[in-house]
Design an enzyme around this catalytic site. Structure first.
Site, mmCIF file in Angstrom:
data_model
loop_
_atom_site.group_PDB
_atom_site.id
_atom_site.type_symbol
_atom_site.label_atom_id
_atom_site.label_comp_id
_atom_site.label_asym_id
_atom_site.label_seq_id
_atom_site.Cartn_x
_atom_site.Cartn_y
_atom_site.Cartn_z
ATOM 1 N N LYS A 176 -27.101 178.193 79.278
ATOM 2 C CA LYS A 176 -27.091 179.578 78.810
ATOM 3 C C LYS A 176 -27.801 179.770 77.471
ATOM 4 O O LYS A 176 -28.357 180.831 77.198
ATOM 5 C CB LYS A 176 -25.648 180.083 78.687
ATOM 6 N N GLU A 214 -21.900 190.197 77.879
ATOM 7 C CA GLU A 214 -20.780 190.029 78.791
ATOM 8 C C GLU A 214 -20.636 188.527 79.052
ATOM 9 O O GLU A 214 -21.587 187.778 78.903
ATOM 10 C CB GLU A 214 -21.044 190.757 80.114
ATOM 11 N N SER A 249 -26.003 172.282 85.266
ATOM 12 C CA SER A 249 -26.137 173.434 84.372
ATOM 13 C C SER A 249 -25.145 173.479 83.214
ATOM 14 O O SER A 249 -25.404 174.130 82.209
ATOM 15 C CB SER A 249 -26.030 174.722 85.183
#
Lengths: 404, 258
Positions: A97, A119, A386
C-alpha cells in the site's frame, strides 16, 4: 480469449474508461477536483524531477526494490512448479500500500493541499497514508468501518501513534465500502484544501490509473529480477484481488507479455455458491458505485450486498474497473479462495518458509497451493506477497479457537 | 406543456416554487403516501422522491438514516413506481421527480424511461451522474419526455456550465454548498451571485437546495431564485416521529417564500 493483440493496450482512454468500465460517476461538486487531479497527474508523469522524488522515496523510505524470494521448502512440499514470492511484505509499514501513498502524498503537496483523507479496510492503507502524512507534516483523517476497527485494533493504534485521526464509520455494513462513502462525504465538504488518497485501483477516474501506476513499480521490478535471476519472465503471476491494487501493480507491466498467465484471486468467504463472499468478478453484475462502473455484488434492485471475508482488506463489494475489463477480454483469469483455504495457506507458509503472510495474500497462496502440484517443475509461479500477517494475529487466533 | 413547465410558468404571478424531498418508503410505504399527499395539500409544488440506496454518498446523517429505514422495509423500485401512480390518482398536476443514485436507475435497464412515464414521473435527478457521463442516459429519458434535472454546484465553472445548459431541461438544481445534505449554509452572497450568473445564461428555472432549514433561509434563497428545495428538515420530523408537524412546517415555508 477475446483479445487478439494487446500490443496497443492503452487504458484508461480519454474518458477515463477501460472499455465500458470506469468513468467518473461522482457528484457535480467533485468534478473540478478530479479534473485538477487529472491535470496535475498528467504533468507529473512527464516531470523528471517529480518522478525522481518518487523513486528516491521508494528506495530510501520504503526500502525498495523488494526481493524476489524462492520459496524452496514450500515448492518441494507441493512438488510441482517453482514458487517465488515478490516480497512486498518487507516494505516499510508491511504491505504494498505504501507504494501508492508515497506517490499520492507528493501529488497532494504539488496541488497545495494541507489535509489528506483515506478509507481503510484492513488498516494497511490507513497506516500507509498516516505514515506519509506524518513524514510530510500534513493533517490526516482515516475513515474506517466500526467492524474493521474492532478486527484490526493494532493498525488503529498504529495510525493514532502516527498522528492521524481515525473516524469510526457506523453506517451501512460498517466496513470498507461505508468507510469509502464517508471519505467521499468528507471530500465533497473539504474539497478545496483536501486530497483524498484512494487506496485501491478503484473510484472515479483518474484514481484507478494513478494507483495502478504507483503500484506498478512491483511489476517493473519483477520484470528485471525475473530476467536476471530466472532467465525468463514468470509463467504465471498470482495476486489476491479486493479492490485490486496489488494485483494491478504486478500485472500491469506484463499485460502485453501474453506468454505470462495472470491470475487474480478473490475472497471466496464461505464459498462463492454460499453467497457469503466478496468475489464480484466471480459472482457479480455490472453497476455503478464509488464513482466507477464495474462488477458489483448487488441485488436485482441495484442495492449493494453485504460482503463476507475473513480478511478485512478483501471485504469489498466492487473491484477496480481495469480488472473488470481484463476479465471480460480474458487477459486475466479470476479465481476465488475460501476463508478456510486461505487460513490453511497462512499456516503453511508460516511454518515452511518462516514468512507470515497477510490474510489477504493468503488467498493468492491458496490458489497456488491448488495448482502448483499439477504443474511441471520447469514452470515458474510468482506470487505477489502483498503484505505481512502481524496485523491478523487476533483474527487467526480467533479462527483457531484461541484467545490472546 | 409539461407539468414542470406549467408549475414554473406561474412564475409570472411571482409565485416561488416549493420543492420537497422525502425518501420513498420512509418510514414505510403507507406513511410515505400520506406524507406526500399532505405535502401537496400544504403547498408543495414539486415532489422530489428519494430512491433509497444502500450507499447514499451525498447524504448527511439525517437522510442516510431515512434511506436505511426505507431499505429495512425492503422497498423495491417497483414499489416506488406504484407509490407515484397512487399519488397520480389523486393529483394529475403536481410534478414528480425521482432523485437517487445511478445504480438504482440502472437496475431498470432499458425499460427505465417507459416505466417512469407509465408511473407518471416527470423528471429524474441522479446524484452521481455528472454531465460528462450522462449523454446516453439523457437521450433515453428524452425519448419519453422525461427531464434529467441537472445539479449545479459552487465548483461548476462557467465553461462547464454553458456546456451543461445545452442539454438541460425541466429546471436546474443549484447545490448551495460544498458538502452533503443537511449541512450548514454560511455564505448567502456567494449563492446569490452564482444563481444570478446561472440565470443570466439560461431561461430555465433555478431552484436552490441544501442547507435550507427554516423560514428565514427559505425566504432569502427564494428572493433571487425560482424556488427552494427542503429535505433534511422534513425528514427530521419523520425521524423524530413528528410526522403531523410536517404540514404546518411546509405551509410556513410556502408563506415565507411568497
Amino acid at each position: 480469449m477475446k483479445y487478439k493483440k494487446l500490443t496497443k493496450y492503452a487504458f484508461p482512454d480519454k474518458e477515463g474508461r477501460f472499455g465500458e468500465f470506469g468513468g467518473k460517476y461522482v457528484s457535480e461538486t467533485l468534478i473540478t477536483a478530479l479534473e485538477e487531479l487529472e491535470k496535475v497527474y498528467t504533468q507529473v508523469k512527464k516531470d523528471k524531477s517529480f518522478q525522481k522524488e518518487v523513486i528516491k522515496d521508494l528506495n530510501d523510505f520504503v526500502g525498495r526494490p523488494s526481493p524476489l524470494y524462492f520459496a524452496e521448502r514450500w515448492t518441494k512440499k507441493l512438488g510441482g512448479a517453482k514458487i517465488y514470492l515478490k516480497r512486498e511484505d518487507l516494505n516499510h509499514t508491511g504491505a504494498h500500500k505504501i507504494n501508492n501513498t508515497v506517490g499520492q502524498v507528493l501529488l497532494a503537496k504539488k496541488m497545495g493541499k494541507k489535509r489528506v483523507i483515506a478509507e481503510t479496510g484492513a488498516g494497511q492503507h490507513g497506516v500507509a497514508t498516516a505514515t506519509v502524512a506524518a513524514r510530510h507534516g500534513l493533517e490526516c483523517i482515516i475513515f474506517m468501518g466500526e467492524e474493521d476497527i474492532e478486527r484490526q485494533a493494532l493498525n488503529v493504534y498504529r495510525m493514532k501513534l502516527l498522528g492521524a485521526e481515525v473516524c469510526s464509520v457506523d453506517s451501512g455494513t460498517k466496513t470498507l465500502k461505508d468507510a469509502m462513502n464517508e471519505a467521499m462525504r468528507d471530500w465533497v465538504t473539504n474539497v478545496e484544501d483536501t486530497h483524498y488518497i484512494i487506496g485501491s485501483v478503484a473510484g472515479p477516474h483518474p484514481y484507478p490509473e494513478i494507483v495502478r501506476d504507483f503500484n506498478s513499480i512491483v511489476g517493473k521490478e519483477l520484470k528485471i529480477q525475473s530476467k536476471k535471476e530466472l532467465g525468463k519472465y514468470p509463467d504465471i503471476i498470482v495476486a489476491c484481488v479486493g479492490g485490486g491494487s496489488n494485483a494491478m501493480g504486478i500485472f500491469y507491466p506484463f499485460i502485453k507479455d501474453t506468454k505470462t498467465k495472470l491470475v487474480g484471486v478473490e475472497a471466496g468467504g464461505s464459498g462463492v455458491k454460499s453467497g457469503k463472499h466478496a468475489a464480484p468478478l466471480s459472482d457479480g453484475k455490472v453497476g455503478v458505485l464509488h464513482g466507477m462502473k464495474t462488477y458489483l455484488m448487488q441485488d436485482k434492485n441495484g442495492q449493494i450486498l453485504s460482503t463476507y471475508s475473513v480478511s478485512a482488506g478483501l471485504d469489498y463489494p466492487g473491484v477496480g474497473p481495469e480488472h473488470a475489463y481484463l476479465r471480460d477480454i480474458g487477459r486475466v483469469e479470476y479465481e476465488s479462495a475460501t476463508d478456510k483455504q486461505a487460513l490453511k495457506s497462512f499456516h503453511d507458509l508460516t511454518k515452511t518458509e518462516g514468512i507470515m503472510p497477510a490474510l489477504e495474500t493468503s488467498h493468492a497462496l491458496a490458489y497456488v497451493n491448488k495448482i502448483a502440484p499439477k504443474l511441471s517443475r520447469s514452470k515458474i509461479i510468482v506470487i505477489n506477497l502483498s503484505g505481512r500477517g502481524d496485523k491478523d494475529m487476533f483474527t487467526v487466533a480467533k479462527e483457531d479457537g484461541m484467545t490472546l | 406543456m409539461t407539468r414542470l413547465e406549467k408549475v414554473f410558468n406561474k412564475k409570472e404571478t411571482k409565485n416561488k416554487v416549493l420543492v420537497t424531498y422525502t425518501v420513498a418508503g420512509d418510514p414505510n410505504l403507507g406513511s410515505s403516501k400520506k406524507i406526500l399527499n399532505d405535502l401537496i395539500a400544504s403547498g408543495a409544488d414539486i415532489l422530489e422522491i428519494g430512491v433509497p440506496f444502500s450507499d447514499p454518498m451525498s447524504e448527511g446523517p439525517v437522510i442516510q438514516k431515512a434511506h436505511e429505514r426505507a431499505l429495512k422495509k425492503n422497498i423495491e423500485f417497483k414499489d416506488i413506481l406504484n407509490l407515484c401512480r397512487q399519488i397520480r390518482i389523486k393529483n394529475s398536476n403536481v410534478p414528480i421527480v425521482l432523485m437517487g443514485y445511478m445504480n438504482s436507475f440502472l437496475s431498470l435497464k432499458n425499460k427505465l424511461a417507459e416505466e417512469l412515464t407509465q408511473a407518471g414521473v416527470d423528471g429524474v435527478i441522479v446524484v452521481d451522474l455528472p454531465y460528462d457521463e450522462s449523454k446516453s442516459f439523457f437521450n433515453n429519458l428524452k425519448k419519453e419526455n422525461i427531464d434529467l434535472i441537472r445539479l449545479i454546484s459552487p465548483t461548476t465553472d462557467s465553461k462547464r456550465l454553458k456546456r451543461m445548459l445545452a442539454s438541460s431541461s425541466g429546471y436546474l438544481y443549484y447545490v448551495s454548498l460544498k458538502g452533503i445534505t443537511g449541512a450548514e449554509l454560511k455564505n448567502f452572497n456567494e449563492v446569490k451571485n452564482k444563481v444570478k450568473r446561472i440565470k443570466s445564461l439560461t431561461n430555465l428555472p433555478v431552484v436552490v437546495g441544501f442547507g435550507i432549514k427554516d423560514e428565514l433561509t427559505a425566504k432569502k434563497m427564494a428572493s433571487f431564485s425560482d424556488g427552494i428545495v427542503v429535505g433534511t428538515k422534513i425528514i427530521d420530523f419523520i425521524e423524530k416521529k413528528s410526522i403531523p408537524k410536517i404540514s404546518n412546517f411546509t405551509k410556513s415555508l410556502k408563506k415565507a417564500i411568497n
